[in-house]
Write a protein that holds these residues in place. Sequence first.
Motif, PDB file in Angstrom:
ATOM      1  N   LYS A  81      12.818  97.160  60.508  1.00 39.11           N
ATOM      2  CA  LYS A  81      14.055  96.382  60.245  1.00 39.11           C
ATOM      3  C   LYS A  81      13.833  95.161  59.350  1.00 39.11           C
ATOM      4  O   LYS A  81      14.712  94.800  58.577  1.00 39.11           O
ATOM      5  N   ASP A  82      12.637  94.563  59.416  1.00 40.07           N
ATOM      6  CA  ASP A  82      12.370  93.421  58.544  1.00 40.07           C
ATOM      7  C   ASP A  82      11.662  93.812  57.242  1.00 40.07           C
ATOM      8  O   ASP A  82      11.312  92.956  56.423  1.00 40.07           O
ATOM      9  N   MET A  83      11.417  95.086  57.077  1.00 41.75           N
ATOM     10  CA  MET A  83      10.755  95.546  55.846  1.00 41.75           C
ATOM     11  C   MET A  83      11.775  96.026  54.814  1.00 41.75           C
ATOM     12  O   MET A  83      11.489  96.039  53.618  1.00 41.75           O
ATOM     13  N   VAL A  84      12.948  96.441  55.304  1.00 48.44           N
ATOM     14  CA  VAL A  84      13.968  97.028  54.423  1.00 48.44           C
ATOM     15  C   VAL A  84      14.860  95.919  53.873  1.00 48.44           C
ATOM     16  O   VAL A  84      15.523  95.202  54.623  1.00 48.44           O
ATOM     17  N   LYS A  85      14.890  95.781  52.531  1.00 50.82           N
ATOM     18  CA  LYS A  85      15.720  94.744  51.919  1.00 50.82           C
ATOM     19  C   LYS A  85      17.137  95.253  51.651  1.00 50.82           C
ATOM     20  O   LYS A  85      18.099  94.497  51.706  1.00 50.82           O
ATOM     21  N   SER A  86      17.260  96.537  51.337  1.00 53.09           N
ATOM     22  CA  SER A  86      18.593  97.115  51.182  1.00 53.09           C
ATOM     23  C   SER A  86      18.527  98.619  51.405  1.00 53.09           C
ATOM     24  O   SER A  86      17.462  99.243  51.254  1.00 53.09           O
ATOM     25  N   LEU A  87      19.675  99.153  51.771  1.00 59.25           N
ATOM     26  CA  LEU A  87      19.753 100.593  52.075  1.00 59.25           C
ATOM     27  C   LEU A  87      21.081 101.119  51.567  1.00 59.25           C
ATOM     28  O   LEU A  87      22.148 100.620  51.944  1.00 59.25           O
ATOM     29  N   GLU A  88      20.998 102.119  50.683  1.00 61.00           N
ATOM     30  CA  GLU A  88      22.223 102.767  50.189  1.00 61.00           C
ATOM     31  C   GLU A  88      22.177 104.235  50.610  1.00 61.00           C
ATOM     32  O   GLU A  88      21.181 104.925  50.357  1.00 61.00           O
ATOM     33  N   LEU A  89      23.242 104.682  51.283  1.00 56.17           N
ATOM     34  CA  LEU A  89      23.294 106.080  51.733  1.00 56.17           C
ATOM     35  C   LEU A  89      24.300 106.844  50.877  1.00 56.17           C
ATOM     36  O   LEU A  89      25.472 106.483  50.828  1.00 56.17           O
ATOM     37  N   VAL A  90      23.822 107.869  50.191  1.00 52.48           N
ATOM     38  CA  VAL A  90      24.687 108.634  49.283  1.00 52.48           C
ATOM     39  C   VAL A  90      24.850 110.055  49.823  1.00 52.48           C
ATOM     40  O   VAL A  90      23.886 110.832  49.863  1.00 52.48           O
ATOM     41  N   ASP A  91      26.058 110.386  50.244  1.00 50.52           N
ATOM     42  CA  ASP A  91      26.323 111.755  50.694  1.00 50.52           C
ATOM     43  C   ASP A  91      26.332 112.685  49.492  1.00 50.52           C
ATOM     44  O   ASP A  91      26.980 112.390  48.479  1.00 50.52           O
ATOM     45  N   VAL A  92      25.617 113.784  49.619  1.00 47.75           N
ATOM     46  CA  VAL A  92      25.531 114.733  48.500  1.00 47.75           C
ATOM     47  C   VAL A  92      25.772 116.145  49.017  1.00 47.75           C
ATOM     48  O   VAL A  92      25.723 116.397  50.219  1.00 47.75           O
ATOM     49  N   ASP A  93      26.017 117.042  48.068  1.00 46.24           N
ATOM     50  CA  ASP A  93      26.092 118.467  48.384  1.00 46.24           C
ATOM     51  C   ASP A  93      25.019 119.180  47.572  1.00 46.24           C
ATOM     52  O   ASP A  93      24.754 118.805  46.430  1.00 46.24           O
ATOM     53  N   PRO A  94      24.422 120.210  48.164  1.00 50.98           N
ATOM     54  CA  PRO A  94      23.353 120.907  47.438  1.00 50.98           C
ATOM     55  C   PRO A  94      23.900 121.812  46.331  1.00 50.98           C
ATOM     56  O   PRO A  94      24.965 122.397  46.471  1.00 50.98           O
ATOM     57  N   ILE A  95      23.145 121.888  45.242  1.00 47.51           N
ATOM     58  CA  ILE A  95      23.442 122.872  44.184  1.00 47.51           C
ATOM     59  C   ILE A  95      22.477 124.049  44.355  1.00 47.51           C
ATOM     60  O   ILE A  95      22.869 125.199  44.355  1.00 47.51           O
ATOM     61  N   ALA A  96      21.198 123.713  44.512  1.00 52.56           N
ATOM     62  CA  ALA A  96      20.186 124.756  44.734  1.00 52.56           C
ATOM     63  C   ALA A  96      18.986 124.112  45.396  1.00 52.56           C
ATOM     64  O   ALA A  96      18.647 122.963  45.110  1.00 52.56           O
ATOM     65  N   PHE A  97      18.348 124.850  46.270  1.00 51.29           N
ATOM     66  CA  PHE A  97      17.142 124.373  46.933  1.00 51.29           C
ATOM     67  C   PHE A  97      16.179 125.539  46.988  1.00 51.29           C
ATOM     68  O   PHE A  97      16.416 126.515  47.680  1.00 51.29           O
ATOM     69  N   ALA A  98      15.087 125.426  46.256  1.00 44.76           N
ATOM     70  CA  ALA A  98      14.080 126.491  46.286  1.00 44.76           C
ATOM     71  C   ALA A  98      12.714 125.854  46.450  1.00 44.76           C
ATOM     72  O   ALA A  98      12.384 124.876  45.780  1.00 44.76           O
ATOM     73  N   THR A  99      11.927 126.386  47.369  1.00 50.70           N
ATOM     74  CA  THR A  99      10.573 125.863  47.563  1.00 50.70           C
ATOM     75  C   THR A  99       9.647 126.988  47.960  1.00 50.70           C
ATOM     76  O   THR A  99      10.076 127.970  48.571  1.00 50.70           O
TER      77      THR A  99
END
Lengths: 150, 150
Positions: free
Chosen positions: B127-145
Amino acid sequence: MTRQIVKVENKLFNSFFSIFHQAQLLSTFCCALILFSPTISSAQNKNQMVRLAKIKIDSAQLEKYKAALKEGIETAVRVEPGVITLFAVYDKNDPTNVTVLEVYADVAAYKAHIETPHFKKYKSITKDMVKSLELVDVDPIAFATKPKQK
Amino acid sequence: MTRQIVKVENKLFNSFFSIFHQAQLLSTFCCALILFSPTISSAQNKNQMVRLAKIKIDSAQLEKYKAALKEGIETAVRVEPGVITLFAVYDKNDPTNVTVLEVYADVAAYKAHIETPHFKKYKSITKDMVKSLELVDVDPIAFATKPKQK
């Protein structure tokens, strides 16, 4: 003569069970690896090249762009041994913002990737759809994923 | 008698090769699944919750932060059935910029995740290490691994 036959039988059965047992062990081991491997972890290989590509897309061509990207990604991971992970997403609030997380086995694998016909096809199809492209070199902290998606 | 021995030998060899061949086929099939199964694909499940977390870290505490994040990620994917993928990276040019790609089976899995002891431990430690946090909701286009990392 009967003893001779029994000896032959024993010898053959012994080799049979020995080799069959080894094959069975190997088979069980391989299946266990597939079924019970809890996570897939990369980020172990120091040579890996990891990158975030931040891409701004022309909104009028977004669907076409996503289709081309999807095809390029799936082909690359399927046919190129050195393309480890490609994960592409777009922002829900602004679908013209696309982010791709890229993991290559090493820099050579990346250089080979950009010379492939499928990458060149992707670049050619999308050249007028991409408004800007920022490439951010990153290093992994942790990568954990389920081996089979639910 | 010699013909009898040869008959016994033939019979045994035939069953041996038949069963060994089956075991070998199974073993080869399992290994092939591991080695050549081209991709793991998520992004099929419409309920999945996918997000990019963009986190700015206090440079003086970066190493501690990375250790806490790594532990939190590996625990979550190992013990929570609904945590599908967590991939954390930091910018090479500015290591205080951390990005985490998060994939949960659904919103309920995410809500369960933030109530786990390991997530609360991560939040408390950092909690004291994080200076800022932005959460971006996304949708997948493709995921291959690749199923097995090199």
